[in-house]
Design a protein around this motif. Structure first.
Motif, PDB file in Angstrom:
ATOM      1  N   UNK B  65      17.529 -65.140 -95.017  1.00  0.00           N
ATOM      2  CA  UNK B  65      17.407 -63.787 -95.589  1.00  0.00           C
ATOM      3  C   UNK B  65      16.405 -62.996 -94.764  1.00  0.00           C
ATOM      4  N   UNK B  66      16.705 -61.703 -94.612  1.00  0.00           N
ATOM      5  CA  UNK B  66      15.821 -60.801 -93.873  1.00  0.00           C
ATOM      6  C   UNK B  66      14.861 -60.168 -94.866  1.00  0.00           C
ATOM      7  N   UNK B  67      13.565 -60.276 -94.603  1.00  0.00           N
ATOM      8  CA  UNK B  67      12.581 -59.700 -95.520  1.00  0.00           C
ATOM      9  C   UNK B  67      11.582 -58.846 -94.764  1.00  0.00           C
ATOM     10  N   UNK B  68      11.143 -57.786 -95.445  1.00  0.00           N
ATOM     11  CA  UNK B  68      10.192 -56.853 -94.836  1.00  0.00           C
ATOM     12  C   UNK B  68       8.843 -57.062 -95.504  1.00  0.00           C
ATOM     13  N   UNK B  69       7.863 -57.561 -94.751  1.00  0.00           N
ATOM     14  CA  UNK B  69       6.530 -57.748 -95.344  1.00  0.00           C
ATOM     15  C   UNK B  69       5.936 -56.383 -95.716  1.00  0.00           C
ATOM     16  N   UNK B  70       4.885 -56.380 -96.494  1.00  0.00           N
ATOM     17  CA  UNK B  70       4.173 -55.156 -96.847  1.00  0.00           C
ATOM     18  C   UNK B  70       5.039 -54.216 -97.659  1.00  0.00           C
ATOM     19  N   UNK B  71       6.091 -54.733 -98.327  1.00  0.00           N
ATOM     20  CA  UNK B  71       6.873 -53.898 -99.234  1.00  0.00           C
ATOM     21  C   UNK B  71       6.843 -54.577-100.595  1.00  0.00           C
ATOM     22  N   UNK B  72       7.805 -54.192-101.439  1.00  0.00           N
ATOM     23  CA  UNK B  72       7.832 -54.719-102.802  1.00  0.00           C
ATOM     24  C   UNK B  72       8.047 -56.235-102.819  1.00  0.00           C
ATOM     25  N   UNK B  73       8.553 -56.811-101.727  1.00  0.00           N
ATOM     26  CA  UNK B  73       8.745 -58.267-101.703  1.00  0.00           C
ATOM     27  C   UNK B  73       7.524 -59.018-101.165  1.00  0.00           C
ATOM     28  N   UNK B  74       6.402 -58.341-100.970  1.00  0.00           N
ATOM     29  CA  UNK B  74       5.218 -58.994-100.421  1.00  0.00           C
ATOM     30  C   UNK B  74       4.792 -60.211-101.246  1.00  0.00           C
ATOM     31  N   UNK B  75       4.787 -60.048-102.589  1.00  0.00           N
ATOM     32  CA  UNK B  75       4.398 -61.179-103.441  1.00  0.00           C
ATOM     33  C   UNK B  75       5.355 -62.349-103.250  1.00  0.00           C
ATOM     34  N   UNK B  76       6.634 -62.039-103.129  1.00  0.00           N
ATOM     35  CA  UNK B  76       7.637 -63.089-102.905  1.00  0.00           C
ATOM     36  C   UNK B  76       7.336 -63.839-101.615  1.00  0.00           C
ATOM     37  N   UNK B  77       7.091 -63.118-100.545  1.00  0.00           N
ATOM     38  CA  UNK B  77       6.796 -63.751 -99.253  1.00  0.00           C
ATOM     39  C   UNK B  77       5.498 -64.550 -99.303  1.00  0.00           C
ATOM     40  N   UNK B  78       4.479 -63.990 -99.959  1.00  0.00           N
ATOM     41  CA  UNK B  78       3.208 -64.717-100.091  1.00  0.00           C
ATOM     42  C   UNK B  78       3.433 -66.045-100.818  1.00  0.00           C
ATOM     43  N   UNK B  79       4.204 -66.008-101.907  1.00  0.00           N
ATOM     44  CA  UNK B  79       4.457 -67.231-102.667  1.00  0.00           C
ATOM     45  C   UNK B  79       5.263 -68.242-101.851  1.00  0.00           C
ATOM     46  N   UNK B  80       6.264 -67.764-101.113  1.00  0.00           N
ATOM     47  CA  UNK B  80       7.074 -68.673-100.281  1.00  0.00           C
ATOM     48  C   UNK B  80       6.186 -69.326 -99.224  1.00  0.00           C
ATOM     49  N   UNK B  81       5.343 -68.528 -98.608  1.00  0.00           N
ATOM     50  CA  UNK B  81       4.429 -69.082 -97.599  1.00  0.00           C
ATOM     51  C   UNK B  81       3.465 -70.098 -98.196  1.00  0.00           C
ATOM     52  N   UNK B  82       2.996 -69.823 -99.406  1.00  0.00           N
ATOM     53  CA  UNK B  82       1.982 -70.683-100.014  1.00  0.00           C
ATOM     54  C   UNK B  82       2.583 -71.976-100.561  1.00  0.00           C
ATOM     55  N   UNK B  83       3.778 -71.888-101.146  1.00  0.00           N
ATOM     56  CA  UNK B  83       4.345 -73.056-101.845  1.00  0.00           C
ATOM     57  C   UNK B  83       5.466 -73.735-101.074  1.00  0.00           C
ATOM     58  N   UNK B  84       6.101 -73.010-100.151  1.00  0.00           N
ATOM     59  CA  UNK B  84       7.224 -73.586 -99.391  1.00  0.00           C
ATOM     60  C   UNK B  84       8.523 -73.671-100.165  1.00  0.00           C
ATOM     61  N   UNK B  85       8.553 -73.144-101.389  1.00  0.00           N
ATOM     62  CA  UNK B  85       9.782 -73.217-102.187  1.00  0.00           C
ATOM     63  C   UNK B  85      10.091 -71.875-102.842  1.00  0.00           C
ATOM     64  N   UNK B  86      11.369 -71.676-103.105  1.00  0.00           N
ATOM     65  CA  UNK B  86      11.831 -70.477-103.809  1.00  0.00           C
ATOM     66  C   UNK B  86      13.219 -70.761-104.360  1.00  0.00           C
ATOM     67  N   UNK B  87      13.704 -69.875-105.212  1.00  0.00           N
ATOM     68  CA  UNK B  87      15.068 -70.025-105.710  1.00  0.00           C
ATOM     69  C   UNK B  87      15.876 -68.787-105.342  1.00  0.00           C
ATOM     70  N   UNK B  88      17.182 -68.996-105.149  1.00  0.00           N
ATOM     71  CA  UNK B  88      18.132 -67.893-104.965  1.00  0.00           C
ATOM     72  C   UNK B  88      19.077 -67.940-106.158  1.00  0.00           C
TER      73      UNK B  88
END
Lengths: 207, 207
Positions: B65-88
């Motif tokens: 997935x293409x994500x743009x840092x520093x936008x509304x998905x910033x928290x999502x990216x921070x969490x993915x970076x910190x935990x290494x997991x996410x759901x789709x």
């Protein structure tokens, strides 16, 4: 309706073709696109269906696509590398079967345009062939190819240089009604869909 | 229907919001997905809609997935970076408006689950929250984040570790009928669609 869990281990145990079908469905509805290329203008034309086109950004206008070298898209990739240009043409709901047929492994010297009855068309200013029948046609300039080491695929990004469409279909906010343009979508490896609108919602704000 | 050409120059002259709407339509119908993350299991949960999920490969099973840092998905990216997991989680045709509402800029301490009425649910084995209402839920393990220098976005690739769905919907060839599962798609920034099947075609071979 009862849900069950299919684990990574179970996925790895699936027969190859079953797994390919299954995993290809998990990314949801996909854009169905024909990629037009040629070795040089009017020469050795190629058109191939892909379902991995993704929005990368609006300013500059960029689209990406995931491609697997050494497969049926090899000629497409070779042409993109050699010429730096390609076209992205949306598949119409009226000719999904012809679009699907471009995925057959024709020899390099066979044009999938000729083999499938699709028509190559050139604008005055762009060297790669469009699919004349396509309701929305994009001229793309290669910007970067990023290898994905995880599975030896490549992420190809291009900039949008020309958009050919019925411009009366663009609304006052810049939207294109894809359903009115008869744009198709695809799920998995072989199933094509038409879409009907559920709803359109304003720019979301916290209440 | 008469076609006209919109050039790169004309695109660059468009007002920002008009261009964003327009270019976001050019990638065609897109998968509508909610990305579930948390700072740690059950803590500071986040769910955000994305429309850039793309198939990367079936073996191993990979989605990008293409994500743009520093936008509304910033928290999502921070969490993915910190935990290494996410759901789709696939958006259902029954609650597209709730899914869209997750795109609002809530403060980091507000859970979009609470704000939109969607329900966080955890499997026994996975640390990130699923969207309980979603008809197809995927547990994802981060594999790589590739910066896209062209526009400062990031291409996030994860492997599929769990698939939660009604398994009776998987056919003998591994296909999932996404329309039967009420999976929605999205076009542009704000318009949601349901799909109906046009056709399914055999593996294509040269005649």
């Amino acid at each position: 309706m009862t849900e069950s869990c299919i684990s990574r281990h179970a996925i790895e145990q699936m027969p190859d073709r079953f797994r390919a079908s299954f995993i290809n469905c998990l990314s949801g509805f996909k854009s169905a696109n024909l990629i037009g290329t040629c070795a040089q203008r009017g020469q050795q034309e190629n058109v191939a269906i892909v379902s991995s086109v993704v929005h990368v950004g609006a300013n500059p206008p960029l689209l990406g696509m995931v491609m697997r070298p050494h497969t049926v898209v090899r000629d497409t990739l070779d042409n993109i590398n050699a010429t730096g240009v390609y076209t992205i043409n949306h598949v119409s709901t009226h000719w999904t079967q012809q679009a699907h047929q471009t995925s057959a492994r024709y020899p390099s010297e066979v044009s999938e345009f000729d083999a499938t009855g699709l028509t190559a068309w050139y604008s005055d200013t762009f060297a790669a062939p469009f699919v004349q029948q396509s309701p929305i046609k994009l001229a793309m300039q290669l910007q970067s190819i990023t290898p994905i080491a995880l599975n030896n695929t490549q992420f190809v990004i291009g900039s949008i240089e020309e958009v050919w469409l019925d411009a009366t279909g663009i609304d006052e906010s810049g939207r294109i009604d894809l359903a009115t343009h008869n744009v198709a979508s695809v799920a998995g490896l072989d199933t094509y869909y038409r879409a009907s609108r559920i709803g359109r919602y304003p720019y979301a704000k916290p209440e």
